[in-house]
Design an enzyme around this catalytic site. Structure first.
Site, PDB file in Angstrom:
ATOM      1  N   GLU A  12     -44.525  29.592 -64.851  1.00  0.00           N
ATOM      2  CA  GLU A  12     -44.174  29.567 -63.424  1.00  0.00           C
ATOM      3  C   GLU A  12     -44.568  30.847 -62.692  1.00  0.00           C
ATOM      4  O   GLU A  12     -43.831  31.339 -61.830  1.00  0.00           O
ATOM      5  CB  GLU A  12     -42.663  29.315 -63.255  1.00  0.00           C
ATOM      6  CG  GLU A  12     -42.160  28.059 -63.930  1.00  0.00           C
ATOM      7  CD  GLU A  12     -42.834  26.783 -63.422  1.00  0.00           C
ATOM      8  OE1 GLU A  12     -43.152  26.721 -62.231  1.00  0.00           O
ATOM      9  OE2 GLU A  12     -43.032  25.862 -64.241  1.00  0.00           O
ATOM     10  N   THR A  16     -51.752  27.839 -62.559  1.00  0.00           N
ATOM     11  CA  THR A  16     -52.571  26.685 -62.196  1.00  0.00           C
ATOM     12  C   THR A  16     -53.122  26.817 -60.781  1.00  0.00           C
ATOM     13  O   THR A  16     -54.293  26.501 -60.527  1.00  0.00           O
ATOM     14  CB  THR A  16     -51.747  25.387 -62.329  1.00  0.00           C
ATOM     15  OG1 THR A  16     -51.377  25.208 -63.698  1.00  0.00           O
ATOM     16  CG2 THR A  16     -52.550  24.178 -61.877  1.00  0.00           C
ATOM     17  N   VAL A  17     -52.309  27.308 -59.860  1.00  0.00           N
ATOM     18  CA  VAL A  17     -52.781  27.484 -58.479  1.00  0.00           C
ATOM     19  C   VAL A  17     -53.855  28.564 -58.430  1.00  0.00           C
ATOM     20  O   VAL A  17     -54.841  28.444 -57.691  1.00  0.00           O
ATOM     21  CB  VAL A  17     -51.603  27.812 -57.540  1.00  0.00           C
ATOM     22  CG1 VAL A  17     -52.097  27.997 -56.109  1.00  0.00           C
ATOM     23  CG2 VAL A  17     -50.566  26.699 -57.576  1.00  0.00           C
ATOM     24  N   LYS A  37     -57.890  22.487 -69.696  1.00  0.00           N
ATOM     25  CA  LYS A  37     -56.499  22.799 -70.035  1.00  0.00           C
ATOM     26  C   LYS A  37     -56.378  22.750 -71.544  1.00  0.00           C
ATOM     27  O   LYS A  37     -56.584  21.702 -72.170  1.00  0.00           O
ATOM     28  CB  LYS A  37     -55.564  21.785 -69.383  1.00  0.00           C
ATOM     29  CG  LYS A  37     -54.093  22.065 -69.631  1.00  0.00           C
ATOM     30  CD  LYS A  37     -53.632  23.311 -68.882  1.00  0.00           C
ATOM     31  CE  LYS A  37     -52.123  23.533 -69.084  1.00  0.00           C
ATOM     32  NZ  LYS A  37     -51.645  24.732 -68.376  1.00  0.00           N
ATOM     33  N   THR A  41     -48.456  20.220 -71.626  1.00  0.00           N
ATOM     34  CA  THR A  41     -47.158  19.763 -72.120  1.00  0.00           C
ATOM     35  C   THR A  41     -46.295  19.314 -70.951  1.00  0.00           C
ATOM     36  O   THR A  41     -46.507  19.699 -69.801  1.00  0.00           O
ATOM     37  CB  THR A  41     -46.428  20.882 -72.884  1.00  0.00           C
ATOM     38  OG1 THR A  41     -46.146  21.961 -71.998  1.00  0.00           O
ATOM     39  CG2 THR A  41     -47.259  21.381 -74.048  1.00  0.00           C
ATOM     40  N   ASP A  50     -52.040  19.671 -65.139  1.00  0.00           N
ATOM     41  CA  ASP A  50     -52.494  20.858 -64.414  1.00  0.00           C
ATOM     42  C   ASP A  50     -53.970  20.775 -64.037  1.00  0.00           C
ATOM     43  O   ASP A  50     -54.364  21.199 -62.949  1.00  0.00           O
ATOM     44  CB  ASP A  50     -52.244  22.112 -65.261  1.00  0.00           C
ATOM     45  CG  ASP A  50     -50.760  22.426 -65.413  1.00  0.00           C
ATOM     46  OD1 ASP A  50     -49.960  21.910 -64.611  1.00  0.00           O
ATOM     47  OD2 ASP A  50     -50.417  23.179 -66.338  1.00  0.00           O
ATOM     48  N   GLY A 110     -54.539  28.392 -70.089  1.00  0.00           N
ATOM     49  CA  GLY A 110     -53.608  28.303 -71.195  1.00  0.00           C
ATOM     50  C   GLY A 110     -52.314  27.623 -70.797  1.00  0.00           C
ATOM     51  O   GLY A 110     -52.166  27.080 -69.701  1.00  0.00           O
ATOM     52  N   ALA A 111     -51.342  27.652 -71.712  1.00  0.00           N
ATOM     53  CA  ALA A 111     -50.005  27.117 -71.469  1.00  0.00           C
ATOM     54  C   ALA A 111     -49.024  28.262 -71.639  1.00  0.00           C
ATOM     55  O   ALA A 111     -48.903  28.826 -72.734  1.00  0.00           O
ATOM     56  CB  ALA A 111     -49.697  25.989 -72.450  1.00  0.00           C
ATOM     57  N   GLY A 112     -48.350  28.643 -70.554  1.00  0.00           N
ATOM     58  CA  GLY A 112     -47.448  29.783 -70.636  1.00  0.00           C
ATOM     59  C   GLY A 112     -48.224  31.083 -70.785  1.00  0.00           C
ATOM     60  O   GLY A 112     -49.260  31.287 -70.151  1.00  0.00           O
TER      61      GLY A 112
END
Length: 242
Positions: A12, A16-17, A37, A41, A50, A110-112
């Site tokens: 957060e 992504t933005v 991506k 998840t 995303d 990535g993720a996180g």
């Protein structure tokens, strides 16, 4: 820079933005763009992820995912709970390299954060970046607490011999507090890398046409934009005491 890996200091933070803004600026500069991506998840098979959001905001971008899992967890845990094969850094690198043969720029999101685990062996986005020998863009939050997570991420990148291209503030508040204003100068210092942009708060809620128009104004020339760190810093710097 055919491949750019985009990570965040955590979840957060506007990753992504920011990815969408880099894609939009590159498209405006006449580049062909793909977004990959690494592990999506928290979405069902028929839900938008995303990468789809990047396409919605940025425009004509090729979108791909290596894998997706239904629960909003770290990819390794999400894969295990879903009874599915985990993502391997080698798979991410292979998919990005293939996209790079067909596009001017590939953005690997990535993720996180950087060291969120993909699999039981401890594979991470950092491992994929190492395999790709790609620079990394770090998305950070603006306010209190961001300096520690930014410096820790930057130190890990340096330890691994990875190139930190710079830092982007993923959401700059409409009314920044003192910590946010001071962090404009402190973030590049603790990262050991330049500040390469600041996205306005709520940028992701803009109409796509407005987002695409604005994106080059939020990012530095290194990211194909027109934003200037010195001018931003002079405007947002807090007044000295006394």
């Amino acid at each position: 820079m055919p491949v750019l890996v985009i990570t965040g200091t955590g979840t957060e933070v506007g990753k992504t933005v920011t990815t969408a803004a880099v894609a939009a600026a590159a498209l405006a500069a006449g580049r062909s763009v793909a977004v990959l991506k690494a592990a999506q998840t928290g979405v069902a098979p028929d839900e938008r992820g995303d990468a789809d959001e990047v396409v919605r905001l940025a425009g004509a971008v090729t979108a791909r995912e290596v894998a997706r899992y239904p629960e909003p967890l770290a990819p390794g845990t999400a894969a295990l709970r879903a009874g599915r094969a985990p993502v391997r850094p080698e798979e991410v690198a292979e998919a990005a390299a293939k996209l790079a043969t067909e596009h001017d720029l590939v953005l690997v999101e990535g993720a996180g954060g950087l060291l969120v685990r993909f699999d039981a062996a401890g594979g991470t986005l950092a491992d994929a970046a190492g395999l790709l020998r790609a620079p990394v863009l770090l998305v950070a939050s603006a306010g209190l607490g961001t300096l520690n997570t930014t410096e820790l991420t930057a130190r890990e990148l340096r330890r691994r011999g990875l190139d930190l291209l710079g830092v982007v503030i993923g959401s700059w508040p409409a009314h920044p507090d003192l910590a946010s204003r001071c962090n404009v100068a402190d973030l590049p210092e603790v990262a050991g890398a330049p500040l390469l942009g600041a996205l306005p708060e709520g940028a992701g809620a803009l109409a796509p046409a407005d987002f695409r128009t604005g994106a080059p104004h939020w990012l530095a020339p290194r990211l194909l934009g027109r934003w200037e760190a010195a001018a931003f810093g002079a405007r947002e710097a807090p007044a000295p005491l006394g």
